[in-house]
Scaffold this motif. Structure first.
Motif, PDB file in Angstrom:
ATOM      1  N   GLY A 160       0.813  -1.217   0.000  1.00  0.00           N
ATOM      2  CA  GLY A 160       0.000   0.000   0.000  1.00  0.00           C
ATOM      3  C   GLY A 160       0.844   1.263   0.000  1.00  0.00           C
ATOM      4  N   ARG A 161       0.300   2.289  -0.639  1.00  0.00           N
ATOM      5  CA  ARG A 161       0.979   3.584  -0.752  1.00  0.00           C
ATOM      6  C   ARG A 161       1.384   4.135   0.617  1.00  0.00           C
ATOM      7  NH1 ARG A 161       1.219   8.066  -4.346  1.00  0.00           N
ATOM      8  NH2 ARG A 161       0.022   6.953  -5.931  1.00  0.00           N
ATOM      9  N   ASP A 162       0.474   4.110   1.592  1.00  0.00           N
ATOM     10  CA  ASP A 162       0.792   4.677   2.915  1.00  0.00           C
ATOM     11  C   ASP A 162       1.906   3.913   3.612  1.00  0.00           C
ATOM     12  OD1 ASP A 162      -1.033   6.717   2.639  1.00  0.00           O
ATOM     13  OD2 ASP A 162      -2.503   5.855   4.027  1.00  0.00           O
ATOM     14  N   ASN A 163       1.883   2.585   3.542  1.00  0.00           N
ATOM     15  CA  ASN A 163       2.935   1.800   4.189  1.00  0.00           C
ATOM     16  C   ASN A 163       4.283   2.007   3.500  1.00  0.00           C
ATOM     17  OD1 ASN A 163       1.361   0.647   6.241  1.00  0.00           O
ATOM     18  ND2 ASN A 163       0.562  -0.871   4.823  1.00  0.00           N
ATOM     19  N   VAL A 164       4.263   2.091   2.190  1.00  0.00           N
ATOM     20  CA  VAL A 164       5.504   2.349   1.456  1.00  0.00           C
ATOM     21  C   VAL A 164       6.044   3.727   1.836  1.00  0.00           C
ATOM     22  CG1 VAL A 164       6.496   2.710  -0.847  1.00  0.00           C
ATOM     23  CG2 VAL A 164       5.008   0.745  -0.409  1.00  0.00           C
ATOM     24  N   ARG A 165       5.174   4.711   1.949  1.00  0.00           N
ATOM     25  CA  ARG A 165       5.599   6.060   2.352  1.00  0.00           C
ATOM     26  C   ARG A 165       6.190   6.030   3.758  1.00  0.00           C
ATOM     27  NH1 ARG A 165       1.276   8.813   1.472  1.00  0.00           N
ATOM     28  NH2 ARG A 165       1.959   9.661  -0.497  1.00  0.00           N
TER      29      ARG A 165
ATOM     30  N   CYS B 248       7.538   3.550   5.363  1.00  0.00           N
ATOM     31  CA  CYS B 248       8.806   2.832   5.290  1.00  0.00           C
ATOM     32  C   CYS B 248       9.895   3.737   4.710  1.00  0.00           C
ATOM     33  CB  CYS B 248       8.634   1.568   4.450  1.00  0.00           C
ATOM     34  SG  CYS B 248      10.130   0.582   4.288  1.00  0.00           S
ATOM     35  N   SER B 249       9.582   4.435   3.647  1.00  0.00           N
ATOM     36  CA  SER B 249      10.538   5.319   2.986  1.00  0.00           C
ATOM     37  C   SER B 249      10.999   6.436   3.913  1.00  0.00           C
ATOM     38  CB  SER B 249       9.910   5.915   1.722  1.00  0.00           C
ATOM     39  OG  SER B 249      10.854   6.631   0.982  1.00  0.00           O
ATOM     40  N   ILE B 250      10.071   7.044   4.595  1.00  0.00           N
ATOM     41  CA  ILE B 250      10.424   8.135   5.517  1.00  0.00           C
ATOM     42  C   ILE B 250      11.279   7.607   6.655  1.00  0.00           C
ATOM     43  CG2 ILE B 250       9.453   9.752   7.209  1.00  0.00           C
ATOM     44  CD1 ILE B 250       7.178  10.202   5.084  1.00  0.00           C
ATOM     45  N   ALA B 251      10.942   6.441   7.168  1.00  0.00           N
ATOM     46  CA  ALA B 251      11.724   5.862   8.267  1.00  0.00           C
ATOM     47  C   ALA B 251      13.141   5.503   7.824  1.00  0.00           C
ATOM     48  CB  ALA B 251      11.021   4.620   8.816  1.00  0.00           C
ATOM     49  N   LEU B 252      13.282   4.961   6.635  1.00  0.00           N
ATOM     50  CA  LEU B 252      14.594   4.497   6.181  1.00  0.00           C
ATOM     51  C   LEU B 252      15.431   5.576   5.501  1.00  0.00           C
ATOM     52  CD1 LEU B 252      13.695   0.951   4.779  1.00  0.00           C
ATOM     53  CD2 LEU B 252      14.566   1.556   7.052  1.00  0.00           C
ATOM     54  N   PHE B 253      14.783   6.555   4.859  1.00  0.00           N
ATOM     55  CA  PHE B 253      15.511   7.557   4.075  1.00  0.00           C
ATOM     56  C   PHE B 253      15.217   9.006   4.453  1.00  0.00           C
ATOM     57  CE2 PHE B 253      15.117   3.878   1.167  1.00  0.00           C
ATOM     58  CZ  PHE B 253      16.462   3.591   1.016  1.00  0.00           C
ATOM     59  N   GLY B 254      14.155   9.226   5.218  1.00  0.00           N
ATOM     60  CA  GLY B 254      13.800  10.603   5.565  1.00  0.00           C
ATOM     61  C   GLY B 254      13.052  11.322   4.453  1.00  0.00           C
ATOM     62  N   ASP B 255      12.628  10.599   3.422  1.00  0.00           N
ATOM     63  CA  ASP B 255      11.855  11.186   2.325  1.00  0.00           C
ATOM     64  C   ASP B 255      10.953  10.112   1.719  1.00  0.00           C
ATOM     65  OD1 ASP B 255      13.375   9.638   0.437  1.00  0.00           O
ATOM     66  OD2 ASP B 255      14.902  11.193   0.375  1.00  0.00           O
ATOM     67  N   ASP B 256      10.223  10.491   0.675  1.00  0.00           N
ATOM     68  CA  ASP B 256       9.254   9.545   0.103  1.00  0.00           C
ATOM     69  C   ASP B 256       9.740   8.906  -1.199  1.00  0.00           C
ATOM     70  OD1 ASP B 256       8.945  11.604  -1.710  1.00  0.00           O
ATOM     71  OD2 ASP B 256       6.763  11.650  -1.588  1.00  0.00           O
ATOM     72  N   ARG B 257      11.034   8.713  -1.360  1.00  0.00           N
ATOM     73  CA  ARG B 257      11.578   8.174  -2.620  1.00  0.00           C
ATOM     74  C   ARG B 257      10.975   6.828  -3.014  1.00  0.00           C
ATOM     75  NH1 ARG B 257      17.756   7.646  -1.048  1.00  0.00           N
ATOM     76  NH2 ARG B 257      17.117   9.479   0.089  1.00  0.00           N
ATOM     77  N   LEU B 258      10.578   6.020  -2.041  1.00  0.00           N
ATOM     78  CA  LEU B 258      10.036   4.702  -2.388  1.00  0.00           C
ATOM     79  C   LEU B 258       8.625   4.792  -2.961  1.00  0.00           C
ATOM     80  CD1 LEU B 258      11.376   2.525   0.567  1.00  0.00           C
ATOM     81  CD2 LEU B 258      12.298   2.761  -1.755  1.00  0.00           C
ATOM     82  N   VAL B 259       7.929   5.874  -2.677  1.00  0.00           N
ATOM     83  CA  VAL B 259       6.617   6.072  -3.301  1.00  0.00           C
ATOM     84  C   VAL B 259       6.826   6.323  -4.792  1.00  0.00           C
ATOM     85  CG1 VAL B 259       4.575   7.573  -3.387  1.00  0.00           C
ATOM     86  CG2 VAL B 259       5.562   6.913  -1.180  1.00  0.00           C
ATOM     87  N   GLN B 260       7.886   7.050  -5.128  1.00  0.00           N
ATOM     88  CA  GLN B 260       8.199   7.335  -6.532  1.00  0.00           C
ATOM     89  C   GLN B 260       8.666   6.078  -7.259  1.00  0.00           C
ATOM     90  OE1 GLN B 260       7.135  10.333  -7.332  1.00  0.00           O
ATOM     91  NE2 GLN B 260       6.779  10.543  -5.139  1.00  0.00           N
ATOM     92  N   ASP B 261       9.415   5.224  -6.553  1.00  0.00           N
ATOM     93  CA  ASP B 261       9.938   4.001  -7.167  1.00  0.00           C
ATOM     94  C   ASP B 261      10.115   2.931  -6.083  1.00  0.00           C
ATOM     95  OD1 ASP B 261      11.084   1.999  -8.648  1.00  0.00           O
ATOM     96  OD2 ASP B 261      12.829   3.172  -9.255  1.00  0.00           O
TER      97      ASP B 261
END
Length: 187
Positions: free
Chosen positions: A98-103, A105-118
């Motif tokens: 899901g989009r929210d879980n990916v977001r 996860c991305s914020i926790a691991l990278f501090g941004d939403d890069r995983l939502v983009q890819d």
């Protein structure tokens, strides 16, 4: 190879190319030896078909069709756009979905939403392992593992509820079998 890797590969040969990333994720998220590691690795093994799949197999099945808006499940996953269901299908050893879980996860691991983009990074050895560690940690599953509550850990992962029963948890016998293997291996 480390003792961790040797033991993991003895239990799940398909984990061989991923053992180093799994070991690093266990260290990063304090999923240390004993029940924590055993339950975490058993969960990863079950959710991935024995470390075979880092991406949810897509049919789409009737359940997967519900990942698409405007369904209630899609809304709960944060899937707001047509195509989000497939785009944000489960990835990683514990299938971040899901989009929210990916977001998150991305914020926790990278501090941004890069995983939502890819979200494809979640399919790499590092991404599959770190996202699983993040999920485990963010859902406070170490505490349940420390208490020896395997059923509760699986309930959170599979149903989103630590009070789920073994009959509500999809694939519980296989999950239990993997756990017993991890214990027998001394992980």
């Amino acid at each position: 190879m480390t003792n961790f890797a040797d033991k993991l590969i003895a239990v799940a040969t398909l984990a061989a190319p991923h053992a180093a990333a799994l070991e690093a994720a266990c260290a990063e998220f304090d999923i240390t030896a004993g029940r924590r590691a055993q339950m975490f690795l058993a969960t990863c093994a079950h959710e991935s078909g024995g470390f075979r799949y880092v991406r949810e197999l897509w049919g789409p099945t009737d359940q997967q069709r519900k990942y698409e808006p405007p369904s209630k499940l899609a809304k709960g996953l944060g899937n707001t756009q047509i195509g989000d269901g497939r785009r944000f299908a489960g990835r990683g050893w514990i299938q971040v979905t899901g989009r929210d879980n990916v977001r998150r996860c991305s914020i926790a691991l990278f501090g941004d939403d890069r995983l939502v983009q890819d979200p494809r990074w979640l399919e790499t050895p590092e991404g599959a392992a770190r996202s699983a560690g993040w999920f485990w940690s963010s859902n406070k599953l170490n505490a349940l593992a420390d208490a020896g509550d395997f059923i509760a850990t699986q309930g959170v992962v599979n149903v989103g509820n630590k009070k789920a029963t073994t009959t509500q948890i999809i694939g519980f016998p296989d999950r239990r079998r993997w756990f017993e293997k991890m214990v027998a291996a001394g992980l």
